[in-house]
Write a protein that holds these residues in place. Sequence first.
Motif, PDB file in Angstrom:
ATOM      1  N   GLY A 218     -46.724  47.988 144.370  1.00 30.14           N
ATOM      2  CA  GLY A 218     -45.417  47.491 143.909  1.00 30.14           C
ATOM      3  C   GLY A 218     -44.332  47.800 144.929  1.00 30.14           C
ATOM      4  N   GLN A 221     -44.748  45.714 148.094  1.00 30.08           N
ATOM      5  CA  GLN A 221     -44.274  44.340 147.908  1.00 30.08           C
ATOM      6  C   GLN A 221     -42.748  44.289 147.916  1.00 30.08           C
ATOM      7  OE1 GLN A 221     -46.144  41.718 148.231  1.00 30.08           O
ATOM      8  NE2 GLN A 221     -44.225  40.576 148.148  1.00 30.08           N
ATOM      9  N   CYS A 222     -42.133  45.299 147.231  1.00 32.60           N
ATOM     10  CA  CYS A 222     -40.667  45.357 147.157  1.00 32.60           C
ATOM     11  C   CYS A 222     -40.083  45.490 148.568  1.00 32.60           C
ATOM     12  CB  CYS A 222     -40.275  46.519 146.256  1.00 32.60           C
ATOM     13  SG  CYS A 222     -38.637  47.139 146.532  1.00 32.60           S
TER      14      CYS A 222
END
Length: 383
Positions: A218, A221-222
Amino acid sequence: MVPTGIGVAHLPNQRHKIVAKRGANFTLMVCGESGCGKTTFVNTLFTTTIKDPRKVEHRHKTTSTSSRSSSNDRTVEIEITQAELEESMFKVKLTVIDTPGFGDYVNNYDSWSPIVDFVDDQHESYMRQEQQPSRNGIIDRRVHACLYFIRPTGHSLKPLDIEVMKRLGSRVNLIPVIAKADTLTPKDLAAFKQKIMDVIKAQDIRVYSCPIDSDDEGTTQCNRDIMAAMPFSVIGSTQIVRTPDGRDVPGRAYSWGVAEVENEQHCDFKKLRNLIIRSHMLDLISTTEETHYESYRQQQMAVRKFGEPKQAKGENRKHRDKEDLLRKNFTEQVKQEETRFRKWEQQLMAERDRLNKDLEEQHAAIKALEGELDSVYRGAMRR
Ligand code: GDP
């Protein structure tokens, strides 16, 4: 998902406690040509970030003059605004440094040097305080992130931008920003972003890069999303305006609608604010400490003895000014000597002409006398 809360909330537990006790310092610098919206951005950041205006501590100005010749001498004001951000137990002292009056002249040679000097001076000041026997109460104004504002021309980076960005990128976490995003269409904005990134790559300008090798998919990706948005486009406004669908938002109202500061379809203000004061505050602080400050410290240690003061930039300037003055004086003297020589040469030529004329007159007189003598001889012979 973008983490919420101030950056220190994401520190590992141990450091968390230390920082919570001490409070963290975070210094953000904005620079770029004047009139491109830096001050408005700073005010927008404060009004959209600090809900309680009592937290704004003080605002003061320091001045530093550029080394340009007298016709171009001017003052670049470095304006410092501080505010305390607080979240649960954590305090962050946010310092924003605004640098107005940059790049205003036709010849902007060296106009950026007070800004670059300011960054170096903060490293120098911290290094000197660190070398003192007592290191309590160190004042740390090292710049953790520098937002470089690019005018929304739609063309490309200007030579001045390239020059300044190169110098800043080697000293601080440089984050390029496209100002006044509401003045470009989404298509032009996308093309402009690409052009800027191409120049940054081609010119080898060092810009801040988020770590994208986290264990957490996560977060990775951020971070990728954040990097993909660079250079961040921003709209600055402290005005609250009403949208056609009845929402009251910070933005700029036009006849065609509202350009919203916090709308991700309109600009990257929210992404940039999250990056600076939330998701990557810690990374910006640690890269400043471990990369930029460390490289400054090592460079200085290689050329100076421990505790020896650095030759101030002012000293270099003084030398440069002295050299310029000597060169000017020398040229003046040569010119004066040349004029004197020409006058003397003219006098000599006039004297030569006068002597030649005298000589001719003498010749003529001798010739006349010889003629007279000749006729006297001839008369005597006839008798
Ligand atoms: P600075 O000299 O870089 O600090 O620029 P300012 O913040 O003083 O802004 C210069 C002018 O640009 C002002 O008239 C602002 O209202 C305007 N301005 C600032 N931000 C924006 C923006 O995002 N969009 C538009 N259209 N104008 C802006």
